[in-house]
Enzyme design. Structure first.
Site, mmCIF file in Angstrom:
data_model
loop_
_atom_site.group_PDB
_atom_site.id
_atom_site.type_symbol
_atom_site.label_atom_id
_atom_site.label_comp_id
_atom_site.label_asym_id
_atom_site.label_seq_id
_atom_site.Cartn_x
_atom_site.Cartn_y
_atom_site.Cartn_z
ATOM 1 N N ASP A 113 3.795 -14.529 -4.174
ATOM 2 C CA ASP A 113 3.759 -12.891 -5.065
ATOM 3 C C ASP A 113 1.954 -12.626 -3.590
ATOM 4 O O ASP A 113 1.354 -13.482 -2.778
ATOM 5 C CB ASP A 113 3.042 -11.889 -5.892
ATOM 6 C CG ASP A 113 3.375 -11.462 -5.788
ATOM 7 O OD1 ASP A 113 3.586 -10.145 -4.783
ATOM 8 O OD2 ASP A 113 4.386 -10.785 -7.006
ATOM 9 N N GLU A 129 2.878 -0.882 -9.908
ATOM 10 C CA GLU A 129 2.302 -1.822 -10.341
ATOM 11 C C GLU A 129 1.193 -1.502 -11.532
ATOM 12 O O GLU A 129 1.209 -1.079 -12.403
ATOM 13 C CB GLU A 129 1.494 -2.885 -9.223
ATOM 14 C CG GLU A 129 3.079 -2.932 -8.476
ATOM 15 C CD GLU A 129 2.111 -4.372 -7.614
ATOM 16 O OE1 GLU A 129 1.589 -5.204 -7.659
ATOM 17 O OE2 GLU A 129 2.923 -4.805 -6.105
#
Length: 633
Positions: free
Chosen positions: A314, A519
């Site tokens: 990521d 997020e």
């Protein structure tokens, strides 16, 4: 010509012929020959590559620091656009194509001419790009399982692939196949369901994005079927949706049996369907960071499941192996490599990564075989995609961006994602479907005429935006298009109770909900909708018959408002096609959606999922009232 001159000429001719033959031989590379088998091409290219070229292939940098020159100098294998990383505001497809091609020309001009792969977060359509079709987020699509068996998500994948290709991009960081077990998690809207069976079903989006894997293909081998398809990325491996208290990037505390039965099934299916790449999660399992979990990445995913594509980190994922992040980057590189990560998303500090990895390999801290494993996997995906044969894009696919066909598909998806939670204060007097013919109706709420709110996070910017952000139809606009021309539509974002009472409306549509987030910014311990949403519900629904259309990325606190509300519709984050909402509100189509998530009464109950012993929801998993289509209301 004399004998002496003839001899000289003959020697010269032989030299020219030999030189020509040697040039011809030198110019034939097996790896450039599409007639050669994949394994032969990979082997041929690998034996020609230096360590620097191999490490370049493992490096992915952000567009903001990329250039033709940087790509040539550092032999970069991949570029990405993070959320909101665009060549220009409102950039056209042609501008995107030119950008990607410029980077690609940098790659092609290197010694071996290995094409790069360009990645982007296309998680509900091509959502970074102006005028793209924005589909409902996954939280809504999970609802549709009762009515599509899951053809719809496959069509959405195919449409997304065309729109991504319209901009010259070949790789999307999608789908997110997290199983969100706690709606307090800020990424719950990216998850199809709390139920692993539904999430597994929704992996059908992968053949939509990549194409159907040919019958008889070896398990785990990546597949991308042509220039109208893109490489997909199943994420985030593994357990990102199960963290304690729903904390983003947190710790999933659960035994192996629960962990594998809840969070692994969708990955089994993704590998079988030929997913090209898999992204590791920021989160941990019982205290072990996924970016440093060799057992799950190498031993299980690569060796047991036979996954042959590449594993990608990521965004700055290896930096976060340490606390504080980036505290010991040398350790992070070693841990990430030994875990089995193949491509490293190092958006900005790529020179530090390249220098660090080069040093560690040369000094024997990281084996050359581990580097070779990573590079072979990356090359396998690039060969599979046909990048060596057709590395450059053109403008021919620009017509697909935001096409009417795709908008119609998104509108259909919106219709099927809606869940009717309440319809009338008594069963005998349903409010929905609403009549199109009325004297005067009220549309109210902060989300009624706000396309950015309607689309949610990951739309044009990472955190999403407010307002008229792209092409699309707000719910207010859709109402005006749907009702009878003689029906007066009054819009007041947050009216007072007196205003509502004095206007003698036939009924009201109240559209409220969450503001966009993504997020960690979306993590919430209270799950309440912000003001003026509650005030609008109170002022409007306390004075006139009302339907509340809730725009949210997850179940939120609604129990206190239910006595006041006549009808309640969960519309999730529907995207750009607001007419899908009015299609069902006004009865052109019936409500069919069933909850793919448990709707709690109070946050004190969380986490609470179907099958739990303390299960006592406001609306249970699978709940959803239905209506029948009613023409000419």
């Amino acid at each position: 010509m004399g004998v002496k001159n003839m001899a000289k000429f003959s020697v010269l001719l032989i030299m020219v012929i030999c030189c020509w033959i040697s040039i011809a031989e030198a110019e034939y590379f097996k790896y450039k020959d599409p007639k050669q088998k994949m394994g032969v091409r990979i082997k041929d290219l690998m034996k020609r590559m230096t360590l620097e070229e191999k490490i370049g292939q493992m490096t992915q940098i952000d567009r903001k620091v990329a250039s033709n020159e940087v790509i040539k100098k550092y032999l970069i294998g991949s570029v990405l656009s993070g959320g909101g990383s665009v060549p220009a505001k409102h950039a056209s497809p042609e501008t995107w194509v030119d950008l990607v091609n410029d980077y690609q020309k940098g790659s092609l001009s290197t010694r071996l001419g290995i094409p790069l792969i360009y990645g982007i977060d296309a998680v509900h359509g091509h959502n970074n790009v102006y005028k793209a079709t924005i589909f409902p987020h996954n939280v809504g699509l999970g609802v549709t399982r009762q009515v599509l068996d899951p053809v719809l998500v496959k069509k959405i994948g195919a449409a997304t692939a065309l729109e991504v290709r319209a901009t010259g991009i070949q790789y999307a960081f999608a789908p997110c196949i997290a199983v969100c077990r706690d709606p307090r998690w800020g990424r719950c809207f990216e998850s199809y369901s709390e139920d692993p069976k539904i999430v597994k079903l929704m992996t059908e989006i992968i053949p939509g994005l990549q194409g159907d894997i040919p019958a008889g293909s070896r398990k785990g081998v990546p597949f991308v079927g042509g220039q109208d398809k893109i490489a997909a990325c199943a994420k985030h491996y593994l357990g990102d949706g199960g963290t304690h208290l729903g904390t983003n990037e947190g710790n999933t505390i659960i035994d192996a049996k629960g962990f594998f039965s809840i969070h692994m099934p969708a990955y089994y299916d993704s590998v079988i369907k030929g997913v090209a790449t898999i992204m590791t999660s920021y989160s941990s399992w019982n205290g072990v960071k996924m970016h440093a979990n060799r057992f799950l990445v190498t031993d299980f995913l690569k060796n047991r499941l036979k996954f042959k594509g590449f594993v990608i980190s990521d965004w700055q994922g290896i930096d976060r192996i340490t606390t504080p992040e980036h505290a010991n980057y040398t350790y992070s590189i070693i841990a990430g490599m030994n875990t089995g990560i193949d491509m490293f998303m190092v958006p900005y500090n790529y020179t530090e990564f390249i220098d660090g990895l080069t040093y560690l390999v040369k000094k024997g801290f990281i084996s050359m075989s581990r580097v070779d494993d990573a590079v072979k996997r990356i090359l396998r995906v690039k060969f599979t995609m046909g990048l060596f044969e057709k590395p450059l894009a053109d403008y021919s696919m620009a017509k697909y961006l935001g096409s009417q066909e795709h908008r119609d598909l998104a509108r259909e998806a919106v219709r099927k994602t809606l869940v009717l939670l309440k319809n009338g204060k008594s069963l005998k007097k349903p409010l929905l479907p609403l009549p199109k013919k009325a004297s005067k109706i009220l549309v109210a709420g902060s989300h009624a005429d706000n396309l950015g709110y309607q689309c949610g996070g990951w739309t044009l910017e990472w955190q999403g935006l407010s307002g008229d952000i792209t092409e699309g139809t707000t719910i207010l606009s859709a109402v005006k298009k749907t009702v009878d021309p003689k029906t007066q539509v009054v819009y007041n974002e947050n009216p007072s109770g007196n205003f509502v009472k004095s206007n003698k409306f036939d009924y009201a549509i109240v559209v409220v909900g969450e503001h966009p987030y993504a997020e960690t910014f979306g993590d919430s311990m209270n799950l309440t909708i912000p003001e003026p949403g509650p005030s609008t519900i109170k002022n409007v629904c306390g004075s006139v018959k009302c339907v509340v259309v809730l725009i949210s990325g997850r179940p939120v606190v609604m129990q206190p408002y239910l006595p006041t509300i006549d009808a309640l519709v969960a519309a999730w984050l529907p995207g750009t096609e607001g007419q899908g909402v009015t299609d069902v509100l006004f009865g052109d189509y019936g409500f069919t959606g069933k909850l793919a998530r448990t709707w709690f009464k109070s946050v004190d109950q969380l986490p609470m999922n179907v099958g739990d012993p303390h299960y006592d929801p406001l609306y249970p998993f699978g709940f959803g009232l239905t209506t029948k289509p009613m023409k000419n209301l």
